[in-house]
Design a protein around this motif. Structure first.
Motif, PDB file in Angstrom:
ATOM      1  N   ASN A  17       0.804  -1.224   0.000  1.00 54.04           N
ATOM      2  CA  ASN A  17       0.000   0.000   0.000  1.00 54.04           C
ATOM      3  C   ASN A  17       0.836   1.274   0.000  1.00 54.04           C
ATOM      4  O   ASN A  17       0.595   2.195  -0.791  1.00 54.04           O
ATOM      5  CB  ASN A  17      -0.923   0.020   1.227  1.00 54.04           C
ATOM      6  CG  ASN A  17      -2.104  -0.915   1.080  1.00 54.04           C
ATOM      7  OD1 ASN A  17      -2.476  -1.296  -0.021  1.00 54.04           O
ATOM      8  ND2 ASN A  17      -2.695  -1.295   2.194  1.00 54.04           N
ATOM      9  N   HIS A  18       1.825   1.340   0.894  1.00 56.22           N
ATOM     10  CA  HIS A  18       2.576   2.593   1.039  1.00 56.22           C
ATOM     11  C   HIS A  18       3.345   2.943  -0.228  1.00 56.22           C
ATOM     12  O   HIS A  18       3.461   4.112  -0.601  1.00 56.22           O
ATOM     13  CB  HIS A  18       3.527   2.518   2.240  1.00 56.22           C
ATOM     14  CG  HIS A  18       4.709   1.612   2.044  1.00 56.22           C
ATOM     15  ND1 HIS A  18       4.665   0.252   2.292  1.00 56.22           N
ATOM     16  CD2 HIS A  18       5.968   1.866   1.602  1.00 56.22           C
ATOM     17  CE1 HIS A  18       5.839  -0.288   2.030  1.00 56.22           C
ATOM     18  NE2 HIS A  18       6.645   0.659   1.606  1.00 56.22           N
ATOM     19  N   LYS A  19       3.865   1.927  -0.934  1.00 52.91           N
ATOM     20  CA  LYS A  19       4.607   2.195  -2.172  1.00 52.91           C
ATOM     21  C   LYS A  19       3.651   2.605  -3.295  1.00 52.91           C
ATOM     22  O   LYS A  19       3.990   3.465  -4.124  1.00 52.91           O
ATOM     23  CB  LYS A  19       5.420   0.980  -2.601  1.00 52.91           C
ATOM     24  CG  LYS A  19       6.353   1.271  -3.784  1.00 52.91           C
ATOM     25  CD  LYS A  19       7.239   0.103  -4.121  1.00 52.91           C
ATOM     26  CE  LYS A  19       8.285   0.489  -5.153  1.00 52.91           C
ATOM     27  NZ  LYS A  19       7.751   1.092  -6.378  1.00 52.91           N
ATOM     28  N   ASN A  27       2.891   6.223  -2.656  1.00 48.65           N
ATOM     29  CA  ASN A  27       4.074   7.049  -2.906  1.00 48.65           C
ATOM     30  C   ASN A  27       4.333   7.197  -4.395  1.00 48.65           C
ATOM     31  O   ASN A  27       4.651   8.296  -4.884  1.00 48.65           O
ATOM     32  CB  ASN A  27       5.291   6.429  -2.220  1.00 48.65           C
ATOM     33  CG  ASN A  27       6.547   7.280  -2.403  1.00 48.65           C
ATOM     34  OD1 ASN A  27       6.662   8.374  -1.862  1.00 48.65           O
ATOM     35  ND2 ASN A  27       7.489   6.772  -3.181  1.00 48.65           N
ATOM     36  N   PRO A  87      -6.726   6.452   1.751  1.00 49.54           N
ATOM     37  CA  PRO A  87      -5.579   7.361   1.825  1.00 49.54           C
ATOM     38  C   PRO A  87      -6.013   8.780   2.164  1.00 49.54           C
ATOM     39  O   PRO A  87      -7.203   9.080   2.232  1.00 49.54           O
ATOM     40  CB  PRO A  87      -5.007   7.288   0.401  1.00 49.54           C
ATOM     41  CG  PRO A  87      -6.208   7.026  -0.455  1.00 49.54           C
ATOM     42  CD  PRO A  87      -7.131   6.158   0.373  1.00 49.54           C
TER      43      PRO A  87
END
Length: 295
Positions: free
Chosen positions: A128-130, A133, A149
């Motif tokens: 998720n975080h990548k 980003n 998000p």
């Protein structure tokens, strides 16, 4: 680089054939037209026309520059036409999602590409975080994540849900899944195992499982390659929790046992893009396909 304004004046002069009429067409003075021609000749370091009374003839260099000016005008026209036409079935689509979802989606995207040969896909499997980003940095246009998000950075919509499965070797089929059983079998760990276990144990409706301290579960192995996580389990070693799409796409799924939960455990899937970023029309085609697969 030659001044495009001078080139345009020169092309118009050749097309019209008269200085005064060129000035009228371009809303200029006749001396202004002459000045543009002189500046263009100076930039080219060659005379482009030879004057004869009120008319003129192109030099050889003038003919070359005229053909160049025609090409520039055609290229500019083609550019503006392309800006007005956004083909919904042509171009590259940049998408990122979890590894399990990529297993489900990629074959369907290839079917879409076969249907529309000018479309092609860049699909990246990422946590998720990548995903978020990469969207923020602009290397990916569209993503699918499992949590909402920041609304100040992204716009999102729920496009489906994905079930989580507690998976054991086939030999345990029919047995009650208790904490004692899981401690005896051991956990096959992977990068998302703690997240999935926490969610599953909290929502599956089994009070005994909800009380398990995940950190105290004995480990039967660790692997960070999605397509290999279920291999040890298919060989009778360990258990884990994974999205249903990963389990269904495992080649030896017949050697696995998906324990039926008291309550179905699902994660919401959010389609995400950068806020205020207007995507090309081909992304609508992609989104329609994703929704069709995940409905």
């Amino acid at each position: 680089m030659l001044n495009p304004l001078w080139l345009h004046t020169f092309k118009t002069l050749v097309d019209v054939g008269h200085f005064t009429q060129t000035a009228e067409k371009l809303y200029m003075t006749q001396p202004g037209v002459s000045q543009h021609i002189k500046k263009l000749e100076h930039a080219c370091n060659h005379p482009l026309i030879t004057r004869e009374n009120k008319s003129f003839e192109l030099t050889e260099q003038g003919r070359i520059i005229y053909q160049y000016a025609i090409k520039i005008a055609k290229d500019e026209h083609a550019l503006f036409e392309s800006l007005c036409f956004d083909n919904p079935y042509s171009g590259q689509c940049l998408l990122s999602c979890s590894g399990s979802l990529s297993l489900l989606l990629y074959p369907k995207l290839l079917d879409l590409q076969k249907e529309h040969s000018e479309m092609y896909f860049h699909l990246e499997a990422a946590p998720n975080h990548k995903v978020l980003n990469d969207i923020q940095q602009g290397s990916i246009e569209l993503g699918i994540v499992t949590h909402i998000p920041s609304s100040s950075l992204f716009q999102n919509e729920i496009i489906g849900k994905e079930a989580l499965c507690l998976v054991l070797p086939k030999s345990y089929e029919g047995q009650a899944v208790t904490s004692e059983l899981l401690f005896s079998v051991g956990l096959i760990c992977h990068p998302d195992s703690h997240h999935y276990l926490s969610l599953y144990f909290d929502l599956c409706g089994d009070e005994e499982l909800s009380k398990i301290n995940i950190n105290s579960l004995p480990k039967a192995g660790y692997i960070n390659q999605l397509h290999q996580i279920l291999v040890p389990i298919s060989k009778g070693l360990g258990f884990t929790v994974l999205p249903e799409s990963a389990v269904r796409n495992f080649p030896q799924a017949e050697n696995l046992y998906i324990a039926p939960p008291t309550k179905k455990v699902e994660e919401a899937l959010y389609l995400v893009q950068k806020r205020n970023r207007e995507l090309p029309h081909r992304y609508n085609t992609l989104i329609d396909k994703i929704k069709q697969v995940l409905k």
